[in-house]
Design an enzyme around this catalytic site. Structure first.
Site, PDB file in Angstrom:
ATOM      1  N   HIS A 230       0.789  -1.226   0.000  1.00  0.00           N
ATOM      2  CA  HIS A 230       0.000   0.000   0.000  1.00  0.00           C
ATOM      3  C   HIS A 230       0.816   1.269   0.000  1.00  0.00           C
ATOM      4  O   HIS A 230       0.260   2.356  -0.107  1.00  0.00           O
ATOM      5  CB  HIS A 230      -0.921   0.044   1.223  1.00  0.00           C
TER       6      HIS A 230
ATOM      7  N   THR B  27      -8.254   6.812  -2.655  1.00  0.00           N
ATOM      8  CA  THR B  27      -9.609   6.337  -2.966  1.00  0.00           C
ATOM      9  C   THR B  27     -10.598   7.486  -2.798  1.00  0.00           C
ATOM     10  O   THR B  27     -11.658   7.487  -3.421  1.00  0.00           O
ATOM     11  CB  THR B  27     -10.026   5.159  -2.070  1.00  0.00           C
TER      12      THR B  27
ATOM     13  N   LYS C  98     -14.175   8.765  -4.974  1.00  0.00           N
ATOM     14  CA  LYS C  98     -15.490   9.094  -4.404  1.00  0.00           C
ATOM     15  C   LYS C  98     -15.955  10.458  -4.924  1.00  0.00           C
ATOM     16  O   LYS C  98     -17.124  10.635  -5.276  1.00  0.00           O
ATOM     17  CB  LYS C  98     -15.421   9.144  -2.876  1.00  0.00           C
TER      18      LYS C  98
ATOM     19  N   LYS D  66       0.525  14.549   1.688  1.00  0.00           N
ATOM     20  CA  LYS D  66      -0.769  14.914   1.095  1.00  0.00           C
ATOM     21  C   LYS D  66      -0.875  16.434   0.873  1.00  0.00           C
ATOM     22  O   LYS D  66      -1.797  16.911   0.243  1.00  0.00           O
ATOM     23  CB  LYS D  66      -1.910  14.401   1.969  1.00  0.00           C
TER      24      LYS D  66
ATOM     25  N   LYS E 284      -8.992  14.315   4.040  1.00  0.00           N
ATOM     26  CA  LYS E 284      -8.191  13.092   4.097  1.00  0.00           C
ATOM     27  C   LYS E 284      -7.294  13.225   5.322  1.00  0.00           C
ATOM     28  O   LYS E 284      -7.253  14.289   5.940  1.00  0.00           O
ATOM     29  CB  LYS E 284      -7.351  12.906   2.829  1.00  0.00           C
ATOM     30  N   ARG E 285      -6.581  12.156   5.688  1.00  0.00           N
ATOM     31  CA  ARG E 285      -5.668  12.289   6.816  1.00  0.00           C
ATOM     32  C   ARG E 285      -4.702  13.464   6.571  1.00  0.00           C
ATOM     33  O   ARG E 285      -4.345  13.755   5.429  1.00  0.00           O
ATOM     34  CB  ARG E 285      -4.881  10.974   7.011  1.00  0.00           C
TER      35      ARG E 285
HETATM   36  C1  LIG Z   1     -12.047   7.339   1.537  1.00  0.00           C
HETATM   37  C2  LIG Z   1     -11.631   7.745   2.887  1.00  0.00           C
HETATM   38  C3  LIG Z   1     -10.285   8.000   3.169  1.00  0.00           C
HETATM   39  C4  LIG Z   1      -9.208   7.917   2.110  1.00  0.00           C
HETATM   40  O1  LIG Z   1      -9.078   9.155   1.486  1.00  0.00           O
HETATM   41  P1  LIG Z   1      -7.785   9.536   0.599  1.00  0.00           P
HETATM   42  O2  LIG Z   1      -8.156  10.862   0.039  1.00  0.00           O
HETATM   43  O3  LIG Z   1      -7.671   8.476  -0.443  1.00  0.00           O
HETATM   44  O4  LIG Z   1      -6.634   9.591   1.520  1.00  0.00           O
HETATM   45  C5  LIG Z   1      -9.935   8.383   4.443  1.00  0.00           C
HETATM   46  N1  LIG Z   1     -10.861   8.504   5.417  1.00  0.00           N
HETATM   47  C6  LIG Z   1     -12.164   8.287   5.175  1.00  0.00           C
HETATM   48  C7  LIG Z   1     -13.138   8.448   6.288  1.00  0.00           C
HETATM   49  C8  LIG Z   1     -12.597   7.894   3.919  1.00  0.00           C
HETATM   50  O5  LIG Z   1     -13.901   7.657   3.700  1.00  0.00           O
END
Ligand SMILES: *Cc1c(COP(=O)(O)O)cnc(C)c1O
Length: 826
Positions: free
Chosen positions: A357, A653, A657, A551, A545-546
């Site tokens: 990953h 991911t 979305k 990032k 995101k985190r």
């Molecule tokens: C999809 C998702 C992530 C991953 O987001 P990235 O932008 O790919 O880092 C992290 N936290 C939650 C709650 C998510 O639904």
């Protein structure tokens, strides 16, 4: 299953009475939620039982997805949807004056994961069941999931997540399936008739109790199982203690149960704590014990001895966290089943497959030998033997190349290297986006790829479009279905049929109305939670995101600071109004990430109340980013920020979305962003910044000096200086860590290097948005070409390419099977 609202209402009122002895009027919302969920669970049970039975009798291969994290979120509405009864239930409840959404709000989020990796595992479960694959999850039932984030004075404060406080309706405790996992102690060896026998002695026994959660398939009768393991003190050990020493007994119980008390809150970072290693072995050993036990029972007719295990069982490890599955399978096959090393190794390698990953060095798992040996003495012996034989094979291939062999070894420099163990002990190694898999093969794992060329492959990540589009954005889902029919729910690439409506003014208007509605809902949430009034006609520019240096939330902040500076200089600047929305948790020990949150909230405090800005820009930090919050935010986004340093985000991911929900992506050519561009076309996505090749070239060959940039670019100098010159109403050293991360580390993540092209990209967004028709066209095209990023596609690829499993149609009330005694119990 009920077919009418009347049937549903009768059963619901019945359930309230039998559970709580209460009428509709007397019951609390919580009671109503529990009654509804319990009712649904009862209906699921028949299918669950039938699914297990059919899997047992069919003799078909099954896959077990081992993951330390499953970030499930809420299950109620998704279960209703997959069962095809969401509308009946919503209608029936409404007729009784109850809102389905209000009941669902009472369900705790199962936050048993940190971010992308854990959410991927949850999406995989949904697609496995929807595609009717015999595939299950195996993980940990953390007493406390990911911490709850509060923002106090602009700082993140962590509170424990108490998701099990009021019980969890979807789990079923299976005390009779408990197994014992052994820690510590010592290993005694004896030789019997020339064979070595190993006895693990003086160990600490930990009872692993499974809690099963049903995984309901969309539009089919499949109900798979997510098995989560909880650590409990053995009643027997407890009572033998307590006769002598009550306090010691309580302490013992407390220590044992500590194993599954809490999820480690680090994303893409390994801390190396012994309790974490204990968690890893705990759930892997328990999971394997229950799989082997079931295998032996189901295949008791001897035509399938243990030597055919890999023909019927696939074990997939989500990152290296469950890599102990490899030595644990060896231990079971050798010590418990009496196989030779060679036989055991053949079965193990052919059973296990591994997903990498990340290539971030700080996330690579390695365990100090002493810690490993002390906690897992027998497993360590096996890892040593694996390493010995593997290094001998390396020596055959690369005679004399000591340095190369040391770099490839599983045990080296005082550590056990888990990624090396995972590659050596599995038959498939995959990355999670094309570029990531290529970087693995050509750079990070080039040695391994040379040695095992056929193991490496790519499986680009996905998300379940049923949760992230159909359920998170019901108005958009309804509009899509009205326009192209409902086939996209089972066949997400049918979304391409929307493409021909991209230029259709009527459809564009409908799309705009849905987006506006979702923005109004989010605006209300922002008003209620942050007290900030945002303009729903402004661009909702979302970065959730985190929080992590790679990032690059900082890059986004620098753009806003620049915009703010420009607005102060010329208040009539011609820009489309924007609302910058941030969300995300920082690991509690990650100082830089925590200061990044403080930077965002501080800037927000200045900008939002500055009259010069004339409400043209607003900044909102939404606390406690989670699956449920993501489901609220993402459907309301106009712009999706996917701006990681190229090469660092393996896939992402969140990006997918947003795409599904019609946001326009501003991104670097990193992870799956590249494949998103390839699907939607370069004219429908805003790309900027260094490429991965360029980033890697700078790392390996140098050639970038941040100080040159700092001294030559006035705007950059001004922004960087503002971090520490009193521009912000905080202590002078408040943002030192951020300043250092840019200047002292030579801008390790190329924030300033990419700043110029990022600003240009943001200006392009601004121009696009001014022409609403062209903006809506972008938005529609993004939805239309998002189908490839459904986990239905991802899971099909894993099933065919790695697991070699076939779908199995489950039918309740279908064929009855005669039952040999040994098959009665699962
Ligand atoms: C999809 C998702 C992530 C991953 O987001 P990235 O932008 O790919 O880092 C992290 N936290 C939650 C709650 C998510 O639904």
């Amino acid at each position: 299953m009920f077919k009418t609202t009347e049937e549903f209402k009768t059963e619901f009122v019945d359930k309230l009475q039998t559970l709580f002895g209460q009428s509709l009027d007397d019951s609390s919302p919580k009671d109503k939620y529990i009654a509804l969920a319990s009712l649904i669970r009862d209906h699921i049970s028949k299918r669950w039982y039938q699914t297990n039975k059919q899997y047992r009798y069919s003799g078909e291969k099954q896959v077990y997805y081992f993951s330390m994290e499953f970030l499930l979120g809420k299950l109620l509405v998704n279960n209703l949807f997959n069962l095809g009864i969401k509308d009946i239930c919503r209608q029936g409840l409404a007729e009784m004056g109850i809102s389905l959404e209000e009941l669902e709000a009472l369900e705790p989020d199962a936050g048993l994961g940190n971010g992308g990796l854990g959410r991927l595992a949850a999406c995989f479960l949904d697609s496995l069941a929807a595609l009717q694959f015999p595939g299950h999850g195996c993980g940990i039932r953390y007493r406390h999931g990911l911490f709850e984030q509060k923002i106090i004075n602009g700082y993140q404060v962590e509170l424990p997540d108490n998701w099990l406080e009021d019980g969890y309706v979807w789990e079923v405790r299976k005390a009779d399936r408990a197994v014992t996992v052994k820690f510590g102690g010592n290993v005694r060896m004896e030789t019997h008739e020339g064979q070595c026998i190993f006895y693990h002695e003086n160990y600490e026994p930990v009872r692993a109790v499974p809690y099963d959660v049903p995984v309901v398939g969309y539009n089919c009768e499949t109900v798979n199982t997510l098995r989560l393991w909880s650590a409990e003190a053995d009643e027997f050990d407890f009572s033998s203690f307590s006769k002598g020493d009550y306090l010691k007994a309580v302490e013992y119980k407390y220590n044992v149960e500590a194993t599954t008390q809490v999820l480690y809150p680090d994303d893409n970072y390994q801390e190396g704590r012994i309790l974490r290693l204990k968690q890893q072995y705990f759930f892997v050993a328990a999971g394997i014990a229950s799989i082997v036990r079931r295998y032996m029972k189901n295949h008791c007719e001897a035509y399938n001895s243990i030597t055919k295990f890999h023909e019927y069982i696939s074990i997939h490890i989500n990152d290296t966290h469950p890599a102990l599955a490899i030595p644990e399978l060896m231990r079971v096959f050798i010590d418990e089943e009496g196989l030779s090393w060679e036989e055991a190794w053949h079965i193990t390698v052919n059973t296990v497959s591994y997903t990498n990953h990340t290539i971030l060095p700080e996330a690579m798992e390695k365990w100090p030998i002493d810690m490993f040996k002390c906690l897992l003495p027998r497993i360590y012996m096996i890892v040593e033997e694996i390493n010995k034989r593997y290094c001998a094979a390396l020596w055959q291939r690369y005679p004399g190349e000591w340095e190369k062999i040391r770099r490839m070894a599983i045990i080296a420099d005082g550590y056990v290297h888990m990624a090396h163990l995972a590659v050596v002990g599995s038959h498939s190694v995959n990355g999670v986006a094309k570029i990531h898999s290529e970087i693995l093969k050509k750079q990070v794992m080039a040695n391994f790829h040379e040695f095992y060329p056929y193991r490496f492959n790519n499986k680009t990540n996905g998300v379940t479009h049923r949760r992230w589009l159909a359920n998170a954005n019901p108005q958009l889902a309804a509009l899509i279905t009205d326009t192209i029919g409902f086939s996209w729910l089972a066949h997400p690439t049918d979304l391409t049929n929307l493409h021909k409506y991209a230029g259709d003014a009527v459809f564009q208007e409908k799309i705009a109305q849905v987006k506006r509605h979702n923005k109004e809902v989010l605006a209300k949430y922002i008003k209620d939670h942050n007290g900030i009034t945002v303009d729903v006609d402004s661009i909702f520019d979302v970065h959730v995101k985190r929080i992590h240096a790679y990032k690059r939330q900082t890059l986004n902040v620098l753009h806003i600071m620049d915009l703010y500076n420009r607005l102060k200089e010329s208040p009539d600047l011609d820009i489309a109004p924007r609302t910058f929305i941030f969300g995300g948790k920082a690991a509690p020990g990650y100082h830089l990430a925590k200061r990044t949150i403080k930077l965002i909230t501080t800037l927000a405090g200045m900008v939002n109340k500055d009259p010069l800005v004339k409400n043209k820009i607003k900044i909102v930090f939404l606390e406690n980013y989670s699956v449920s919050l993501a489901e609220l935010i993402i459907p309301a986004a106009d712009v999706s920020e996917q701006i990681s340093t190229a090469s660092k985000e393996a896939s992402g991911t969140g990006n997918m979305k947003f795409m599904m929900n019609g946001a326009v992506t501003i991104c670097t050519l990193d992870g799956a962003n590249i494949e998103m561009r390839d699907e939607v076309g370069a004219e429908n996505i805003i790309v900027f910044g260094l490429t991965a090749d360029e980033v890697i070239r700078y790392y390996t060959q140098g050639g970038y000096n941040v100080l040159d940039l700092y001294h030559s670019d006035k705007r950059i100098k001004m922004l960087v200086d503002q971090l520490t010159n009193g521009f912000f109403p905080v202590g002078f050293d408040e943002f030192d860590a951020i300043y250092h991360s840019l200047i002292r580390t030579n801008d390790e993540y190329f924030v300033l290097k990419d700043f110029g092209t990022y600003i240009s990209a943001q200006n392009r967004i601004n121009e696009f948005y001014k022409n609403q028709s062209s903006w809506r066209k972008l938005s529609i095209n993004n939805i239309a070409f998002s189908g490839r990023f459904s986990t239905d596609r991802t899971i099909s690829e894993y099933a065919i390419g790695i697991w070699k499993i076939k779908p199995l149609v489950v039918r309740v009330g279908g064929r009855q099977y005669s039952s040999p005694a040994c098959l009665l119990d699962d």
